[in-house]
Design an enzyme around this catalytic site. Structure first.
Site, PDB file in Angstrom:
ATOM      1  CD  GLU A  61      -4.714   5.468   0.788  1.00 29.70           C
ATOM      2  OE1 GLU A  61      -4.692   6.335   1.674  1.00 29.70           O
ATOM      3  OE2 GLU A  61      -5.661   4.679   0.623  1.00 29.70           O
ATOM      4  NE  ARG A  69      -6.924  -4.019 -19.213  1.00 34.27           N
ATOM      5  CZ  ARG A  69      -6.994  -4.131 -20.538  1.00 34.27           C
ATOM      6  NH1 ARG A  69      -6.276  -5.016 -21.171  1.00 34.27           N
ATOM      7  NH2 ARG A  69      -7.802  -3.354 -21.217  1.00 34.27           N
ATOM      8  CE  LYS A  83      -7.201   1.539 -24.785  1.00 36.25           C
ATOM      9  NZ  LYS A  83      -8.239   2.572 -24.914  1.00 36.25           N
ATOM     10  CG  ASP A 109      -7.976   9.933 -24.117  1.00 37.00           C
ATOM     11  OD1 ASP A 109      -7.018   9.142 -24.167  1.00 37.00           O
ATOM     12  OD2 ASP A 109      -9.106   9.623 -23.693  1.00 37.00           O
ATOM     13  CE1 TYR A 135      -4.265   1.043  -0.247  1.00 36.55           C
ATOM     14  CE2 TYR A 135      -4.460  -1.213   0.541  1.00 36.55           C
ATOM     15  CZ  TYR A 135      -5.015  -0.101  -0.073  1.00 36.55           C
ATOM     16  OH  TYR A 135      -6.303  -0.149  -0.506  1.00 36.55           O
ATOM     17  CB  THR A 172      -4.619   3.312 -21.789  1.00 38.61           C
ATOM     18  OG1 THR A 172      -4.375   3.265 -23.198  1.00 38.61           O
ATOM     19  CG2 THR A 172      -6.066   3.706 -21.542  1.00 38.61           C
TER      20      THR A 172
HETATM   21  C1  LIG Z   1      -9.222   2.996 -24.093  1.00 40.19           C
HETATM   22  C2  LIG Z   1      -9.521   4.439 -23.971  1.00 40.19           C
HETATM   23  C3  LIG Z   1      -9.844   5.034 -22.745  1.00 40.19           C
HETATM   24  C4  LIG Z   1     -10.198   4.241 -21.508  1.00 40.19           C
HETATM   25  O1  LIG Z   1      -9.350   3.355 -21.032  1.00 40.19           O
HETATM   26  P1  LIG Z   1      -9.809   2.219 -19.988  1.00 40.19           P
HETATM   27  O2  LIG Z   1      -8.502   1.771 -19.501  1.00 40.19           O
HETATM   28  O3  LIG Z   1     -10.567   1.209 -20.787  1.00 40.19           O
HETATM   29  O4  LIG Z   1     -10.650   2.864 -18.933  1.00 40.19           O
HETATM   30  C5  LIG Z   1      -9.984   6.400 -22.696  1.00 40.19           C
HETATM   31  N1  LIG Z   1      -9.834   7.153 -23.797  1.00 40.19           N
HETATM   32  C6  LIG Z   1      -9.551   6.619 -24.988  1.00 40.19           C
HETATM   33  C7  LIG Z   1      -9.400   7.517 -26.159  1.00 40.19           C
HETATM   34  C8  LIG Z   1      -9.400   5.248 -25.126  1.00 40.19           C
HETATM   35  O5  LIG Z   1      -9.140   4.730 -26.326  1.00 40.19           O
END
Ligand SMILES: *Cc1c(COP(=O)(O)O)cnc(C)c1O
Length: 423
Positions: free
Chosen positions: A58, A237, A231, A202, A56, A228
């Site tokens: 925080e 993750r 990807k 994003d 933990y 994220t």
């Molecule tokens: C995948 C994605 C997210 C969210 O990610 P999670 O890990 O699934 O919550 C947010 N914004 C965009 C543009 C994404 O492609």
């Protein structure tokens, strides 16, 4: 067999062990073409599966609410430094649990419920958390949404500017989940500045392409960058938020204590490893090959008469409108999966069908590029997709089964981290 082997899991819980083994094999045998997915390295798998999950932490390095951070602090500091170096930003927060919580932290930091926010509509290629109605971001904020032009399938920045100047949002999100083209971050920054809005890029889908130099970077254009890590960046993750110095402390406070408790230290370590891998010349080659594969696949599909949104692909992703083939997205995606080609059904811009049964499929090349496929393989991949979709229309399960076998045979020659085929 799963790598590392699951011997303890088999002893304790054979039911779950067998399911994980089956999933590893499934990932080995299929052309995984969901554009938000990938294969992480053994090093990332090891960091994710380490004893760090016991801890933990925080707070932030040097300012924790629990003792025993002698080794956690340096891990998080290394991850932060690597993110700053790789993306060329002043500040990075590596604690968000995933992409959606990362975006929520941005709202918490810079807007109040009822404020106007602006993002790309989900059915146009945006994300739920960019203000779509069913998301908390569409319920607690006054959300205005932009899309793409019907004639080009592309974002029209003049339309975005008109909407921003009329609605005066506090935050503008750019980026999305089904955008096959390069995002003009400089153009969005100009609009945000005219409208007095904070610009958030994003880059969840394209972070790996940006890190590898295969897509322009939002650094220096967007006030805040969210991403994220699982990807195209090819990590665990998780998520990161990167900012200039001015917006740093608001973001840190929003993530903790605003939205989250303890960070997932095993994920933080795996993010650090991911960022080290992503800084290598090999990763740059990978990112460029992802794009080359996507372009080659787009060309091969176009040649076979498929209708691609925007007419092609500049990145890792292709969005196909199957209306001319006279099959909907969902039955096509199901048939492709049975043929060993894993994709997802997706709305296309101006879709006339329902979101749960839309007109399109979304495909991408990040995972198959990690396996080692090259542009030379893409005409064959397009041919299999076309045959499987035609077979689905004719209820020809034999052809679909034959393609699954051919896919399995091809992929035997392309190793996957996390799985060793048993001879
Ligand atoms: C995948 C994605 C997210 C969210 O990610 P999670 O890990 O699934 O919550 C947010 N914004 C965009 C543009 C994404 O492609």
């Amino acid at each position: 067999m799963h790598q590392p082997p699951l011997s303890h899991l088999e002893g304790t819980d054979p039911e779950i062990a067998a399911l994980v083994e089956s999933e590893a094999r499934r990932q080995f045998e299929k052309l995984r073409m969901i554009p938000s997915e990938n294969y992480v390295s053994m090093a990332v798998l090891e960091a994710s599966g380490s004893v760090l999950t016991n801890k933990y932490s925080e707070g932030y390095a040097g300012r924790r609410y629990y003792e025993g951070q002698q080794f956690i602090d340096p891990i998080e500091l290394v991850a932060i430094q690597r993110a700053k170096d790789l993306f060329g930003v002043d500040h990075a927060n590596v604690q968000p649990y995933s992409g959606s919580p990362a975006n929520l932290a941005v709202y918490l930091a810079f807007a109040s419920p009822g404020d106007t926010v602006m993002g790309m509509a989900l059915p146009m290629g945006g994300h739920l958390t960019h203000g779509w109605a069913v998301s908390v971001t569409g319920k607690w904020f006054r959300s205005v949404q932009y899309g793409v032009r019907a004639d080009t399938g592309r974002i029209d920045l003049d339309e975005v500017r008109d909407l921003a100047l009329k609605e005066r949002p506090k935050i503008i999100f750019c980026g999305g989940t089904a955008i096959p083209r390069v995002i003009d971050f400089a153009g969005f920054a100009q609009i945000a500045s005219e409208a007095g809005a904070l610009l958030v890029a994003d880059i969840a889908h394209i972070a790996g392409l940006i890190a590898g130099g295969a897509h322009p970077s939002p650094a220096g254009h967007a006030n805040v960058i969210t991403t994220t890590t699982h990807k195209t960046l090819r990590g665990p993750r998780g998520a990161m938020i990167m900012t200039d110095a001015e917006h740093a402390s608001a973001i840190d406070k929003a993530v903790f204590p605003g939205l989250q408790g303890g960070p997932h230290d095993h994920t933080t370590a795996a993010i650090a490893v991911t960022l080290k891998e992503a800084a290598t010349p090999e990763f740059g080659e990978y990112a460029h090959r992802v794009v080359a594969n996507s372009r080659a696949l787009a060309a091969a599909l176009t040649e076979r008469g498929y209708s691609l949104i925007s007419g092609g692909s500049d990145n890792h992703l292709i969005l196909i409108d199957l209306t001319p083939q006279e099959i909907a997205g969902k039955p096509a995606a199901r048939a492709l999966d049975r043929a060993g080609i894993e994709v997802n059904y997706n709305t296309v811009p101006f879709d006339t069908r329902r979101p749960f049964d839309p007109s399109g499929i979304r495909i991408g090349t990040p995972a198959i590029t990690t396996r080692g496929l090259t542009p030379g393989h893409m005409p064959q991949v397009a041919a299999w997709m076309d045959e499987a979709i035609s077979a689905a229309i004719k209820d020809d399960e034999a052809t679909i089964g034959r393609i699954a076998g051919a896919v399995r045979d091809l992929l035997t020659g392309f190793p996957m981290p996390g799985y060793a085929p048993t001879p």
